[in-house]
Design a protein around this motif. Structure first.
Motif, PDB file in Angstrom:
ATOM      1  N   LYS A 168      23.433  41.080 -32.506  1.00  0.00           N
ATOM      2  CA  LYS A 168      23.573  39.873 -33.331  1.00  0.00           C
ATOM      3  C   LYS A 168      24.574  40.124 -34.463  1.00  0.00           C
ATOM      4  O   LYS A 168      25.391  39.252 -34.796  1.00  0.00           O
ATOM      5  CB  LYS A 168      22.221  39.477 -33.909  1.00  0.00           C
ATOM      6  N   TYR A 169      24.529  41.297 -35.052  1.00  0.00           N
ATOM      7  CA  TYR A 169      25.466  41.641 -36.119  1.00  0.00           C
ATOM      8  C   TYR A 169      26.902  41.630 -35.600  1.00  0.00           C
ATOM      9  O   TYR A 169      27.806  41.050 -36.226  1.00  0.00           O
ATOM     10  CB  TYR A 169      25.111  43.021 -36.681  1.00  0.00           C
ATOM     11  N   ILE A 170      27.128  42.255 -34.434  1.00  0.00           N
ATOM     12  CA  ILE A 170      28.469  42.257 -33.853  1.00  0.00           C
ATOM     13  C   ILE A 170      28.876  40.850 -33.442  1.00  0.00           C
ATOM     14  O   ILE A 170      30.036  40.437 -33.601  1.00  0.00           O
ATOM     15  CB  ILE A 170      28.545  43.227 -32.656  1.00  0.00           C
ATOM     16  N   SER A 171      27.935  40.075 -32.931  1.00  0.00           N
ATOM     17  CA  SER A 171      28.214  38.680 -32.573  1.00  0.00           C
ATOM     18  C   SER A 171      28.678  37.889 -33.794  1.00  0.00           C
ATOM     19  O   SER A 171      29.594  37.050 -33.702  1.00  0.00           O
ATOM     20  CB  SER A 171      26.968  38.036 -31.969  1.00  0.00           C
ATOM     21  N   ASP A 172      28.058  38.140 -34.946  1.00  0.00           N
ATOM     22  CA  ASP A 172      28.468  37.462 -36.174  1.00  0.00           C
ATOM     23  C   ASP A 172      29.906  37.821 -36.545  1.00  0.00           C
ATOM     24  O   ASP A 172      30.673  36.963 -37.019  1.00  0.00           O
ATOM     25  CB  ASP A 172      27.525  37.823 -37.325  1.00  0.00           C
ATOM     26  N   ILE A 173      30.284  39.072 -36.343  1.00  0.00           N
ATOM     27  CA  ILE A 173      31.672  39.477 -36.594  1.00  0.00           C
ATOM     28  C   ILE A 173      32.611  38.730 -35.654  1.00  0.00           C
ATOM     29  O   ILE A 173      33.659  38.220 -36.066  1.00  0.00           O
ATOM     30  CB  ILE A 173      31.826  41.005 -36.438  1.00  0.00           C
ATOM     31  N   LEU A 174      32.230  38.654 -34.373  1.00  0.00           N
ATOM     32  CA  LEU A 174      33.058  37.948 -33.395  1.00  0.00           C
ATOM     33  C   LEU A 174      33.253  36.489 -33.778  1.00  0.00           C
ATOM     34  O   LEU A 174      34.329  35.919 -33.567  1.00  0.00           O
ATOM     35  CB  LEU A 174      32.415  38.037 -32.011  1.00  0.00           C
ATOM     36  N   SER A 175      32.218  35.883 -34.350  1.00  0.00           N
ATOM     37  CA  SER A 175      32.298  34.466 -34.717  1.00  0.00           C
ATOM     38  C   SER A 175      33.346  34.200 -35.783  1.00  0.00           C
ATOM     39  O   SER A 175      33.847  33.073 -35.906  1.00  0.00           O
ATOM     40  CB  SER A 175      30.927  33.979 -35.212  1.00  0.00           C
ATOM     41  N   SER A 185      25.629  49.335 -24.992  1.00  0.00           N
ATOM     42  CA  SER A 185      24.498  48.413 -24.877  1.00  0.00           C
ATOM     43  C   SER A 185      24.682  47.227 -25.812  1.00  0.00           C
ATOM     44  O   SER A 185      24.355  46.090 -25.477  1.00  0.00           O
ATOM     45  CB  SER A 185      23.189  49.137 -25.216  1.00  0.00           C
ATOM     46  N   VAL A 186      25.207  47.511 -27.000  1.00  0.00           N
ATOM     47  CA  VAL A 186      25.384  46.473 -28.014  1.00  0.00           C
ATOM     48  C   VAL A 186      26.460  45.475 -27.610  1.00  0.00           C
ATOM     49  O   VAL A 186      26.252  44.258 -27.676  1.00  0.00           O
ATOM     50  CB  VAL A 186      25.712  47.108 -29.381  1.00  0.00           C
ATOM     51  N   ILE A 187      27.629  45.960 -27.171  1.00  0.00           N
ATOM     52  CA  ILE A 187      28.690  45.019 -26.805  1.00  0.00           C
ATOM     53  C   ILE A 187      28.307  44.205 -25.584  1.00  0.00           C
ATOM     54  O   ILE A 187      28.750  43.056 -25.433  1.00  0.00           O
ATOM     55  CB  ILE A 187      30.057  45.711 -26.597  1.00  0.00           C
ATOM     56  N   SER A 188      27.484  44.768 -24.706  1.00  0.00           N
ATOM     57  CA  SER A 188      27.056  44.044 -23.511  1.00  0.00           C
ATOM     58  C   SER A 188      26.258  42.803 -23.860  1.00  0.00           C
ATOM     59  O   SER A 188      26.275  41.816 -23.116  1.00  0.00           O
ATOM     60  CB  SER A 188      26.222  44.963 -22.605  1.00  0.00           C
ATOM     61  N   GLU A 189      25.546  42.841 -24.969  1.00  0.00           N
ATOM     62  CA  GLU A 189      24.794  41.675 -25.442  1.00  0.00           C
ATOM     63  C   GLU A 189      25.636  40.810 -26.377  1.00  0.00           C
ATOM     64  O   GLU A 189      25.602  39.579 -26.311  1.00  0.00           O
ATOM     65  CB  GLU A 189      23.530  42.126 -26.183  1.00  0.00           C
TER      66      GLU A 189
END
Length: 258
Positions: free
Chosen positions: A71-78, A94-98
């Motif tokens: 979720k943290y990485i997803s927020d960066i992507l956003s 595992s993290v980037i896969s989600e």
């Protein structure tokens, strides 16, 4: 005070425009470190990518749990308004896969000595799926967290041989001292939606990796229909530290792919 804010705004605009001119068509590269490492493990790779004109973000992976970290990485992507290549090392895979799910701008996933779990699989489970991982006996006594759970570290006297055998002893000492711990729960948290099933993937790993057995990496790469798999002879688990040029080249191939 108003003049100060105005000056800062003008400076920010100049920097933004300059950056845009310098990087007209390059996707942004997001680098996600794994357990027992930190964002500085990408320093060699970053230097090459930036020299070649790529915008780069080396994220500080919290290492608290797959859902929390993704979720943290997803927020960066956003917050990034350009195509992205998402790169993960070790547990960072595992993290980037989600994290990539729901982000149409993610054009590729690069797994650097990294886990690429399927639904229900865990990093710990994949590490033990094939023989060869010697991580468990090298772990230090766990740190009990006041909020529950435990943090895991690699013992400093075992770190060089286990984690980074192909880097210098001096560099390995620094890496051991600055290693970021991971919760035991994170390594045992199952994957729920692996993005490698829908986004092209590339893999690179060393044949002397003592954390993730090379046979496990080969299995995950084949299962993900890797566009290209690079196996570096003699490389340890920190292949991005010992072989930044080869890792950067694969990332750039992913960035250039159609």
């Amino acid at each position: 005070m108003n003049k100060l804010f105005a000056g800062l705004a003008i400076t920010a605009a100049i920097l933004s425009n300059s950056s845009a001119r310098a990087q007209p068509d390059k996707p942004t590269i997001i680098l996600v470190h794994g357990a027992f490492a930190d964002a500085s493990s990408w320093n060699g790779v970053i230097g090459i990518l930036e020299k070649d004109g790529y915008p780069v973000v080396a994220a500080a992976n919290p290492l608290r749990g797959v859902r929390t970290d993704s979720k943290y990485i997803s927020d960066i992507l956003s917050g990034i308004k350009s195509p992205v290549v998402l790169v993960g090392h070790s547990y960072g895979g595992s993290v980037i896969s989600e994290a990539a799910n729901g982000h149409a701008d993610v054009k590729g996933l690069v797994y650097v000595a990294a886990f690429a779990p399927d639904v229900g699989e865990t990093a710990a489970g994949l590490a033990g799926k094939f023989p060869g991982s010697t991580l468990a006996p090298t772990l230090a006594p766990p740190v009990t967290l006041s909020g529950g759970g435990i943090d895991l570290y690699i013992r400093r006297d075992k770190f060089h041989d286990q984690f980074a055998a192909d880097v210098s002893e001096a560099d390995a000492r620094l890496m051991a001292a600055t290693q970021r711990p991971i919760t035991e729960a994170a390594l045992n948290e199952p994957e729920t939606a692996p993005a490698w099933k829908t986004i092209p993937a590339w893999f690179v790993y060393g044949d002397k990796d003592k954390n993730i057995p090379p046979e496990a990496s080969a299995f995950m790469a084949a299962r993900a229909h890797s566009r290209e798999t690079v196996v570096i002879k003699g490389a340890s688990h920190v292949v991005m530290v010992s072989n930044p040029g080869r890792v950067a080249r694969l990332i750039e191939k992913a960035a250039a792919a159609e």
